[in-house]
Design an enzyme around this catalytic site. Structure first.
Site, short mmCIF file in Angstrom:
data_model
loop_
_atom_site.label_atom_id
_atom_site.label_comp_id
_atom_site.label_asym_id
_atom_site.label_seq_id
_atom_site.Cartn_x
_atom_site.Cartn_y
_atom_site.Cartn_z
N ASP A 1 12.02 -9.10 5.76
CA ASP A 1 12.03 -7.71 5.33
C ASP A 1 11.46 -6.86 6.46
O ASP A 1 10.72 -7.35 7.32
CB ASP A 1 11.15 -7.52 4.09
CG ASP A 1 11.69 -8.25 2.87
OD1 ASP A 1 12.89 -8.62 2.88
OD2 ASP A 1 10.90 -8.47 1.93
N ASP B 1 8.84 -4.18 7.09
CA ASP B 1 7.67 -3.54 6.49
C ASP B 1 7.24 -2.36 7.35
O ASP B 1 7.01 -2.52 8.56
CB ASP B 1 6.52 -4.54 6.36
CG ASP B 1 6.85 -5.66 5.39
OD1 ASP B 1 7.30 -5.35 4.27
OD2 ASP B 1 6.66 -6.84 5.74
#
EC number: 2.7.7.66
Length: 206
Positions: free
Chosen positions: A131, A133
């Site tokens: 992901d 972030d």
């Protein structure tokens, strides 16, 4: 250090000797290799800062405390906005795609998580399914409509994007603030509580 380290800052200088006596071998190896630690939200004694040690695997995370006097170098998430990687992973493609939007949004932003860790340290942390972030420094209110517009941009990215709004009172997830719930979870060093306004957190859950 003149400035107090903030959550998500990366710090160099912690040694295995500062780890708890029962620290796992992977944590000892990480520090011995010269890896930085990441500042976490937790209370600490004077002269210390709450940090997290990362291992090679996702489940390898250790909460610890670092002596402020040991800090040799500090890198903030916002210092990594324009840093590139030779590894053309989906998460880096997403970062390049979103940079113009974030640069023009009017707030200071930064890169955290595995991407920030690798960009700052050179130690491998990103992978194909990472992901992205991010953090956004928001000392003043960002409206829910503004939050929804940002989420809409993020939905076009090639990977999942998770952004934390950093208010003067703690952090709240952008996606949560962009949602319809009347109260959202605000996290700081002391607690996590439900509030209706993260910039004026007077209403809290018991």
């Amino acid at each position: 250090m003149v400035n107090t380290p903030l959550a998500h800052d990366l710090l160099w200088g912690m040694t295995p000797a500062q780890l708890p006596a029962d620290a796992p071998q992977w944590a000892i190896d990480s520090l011995a290799a010269g890896q930085p630690v990441v500042v976490r939200r937790a209370l600490s004694e004077d002269g210390c800062v709450a940090v997290g040690v990362r291992g090679r695997f996702r489940e390898q995370r250790l909460a610890a405390f670092m002596s402020v006097d040991s800090i040799a170098c500090r890198v903030s998430p916002e210092a990594l906005c324009q840093v590139e990687s030779a590894r053309d992973l989906p998460v880096m493609q997403a970062l390049r795609q979103l940079r113009p939007v974030l640069d023009d949004c009017g707030w200071t932003w930064g890169v955290s998580g595995s991407v920030g860790f690798e960009l700052a340290s050179g130690f491998t942390a990103m992978h194909e399914r990472s992901d992205l972030d991010l953090i956004l420094r928001t000392p003043q209110l960002i409206t829910r409509n503004q939050a929804r517009k940002l989420v809409a941009y993020f939905e076009q990215a090639i990977c999942r994007v998770d952004l934390q709004l950093q208010t003067p009172f703690g952090a709240v997830a952008l996606r949560e603030w962009a949602g319809n719930a009347s109260r959202v979870l605000l996290k700081n060093a002391r607690e996590a509580c439900l509030v209706s306004d993260p910039w004026n957190p007077q209403e809290q859950a018991a």
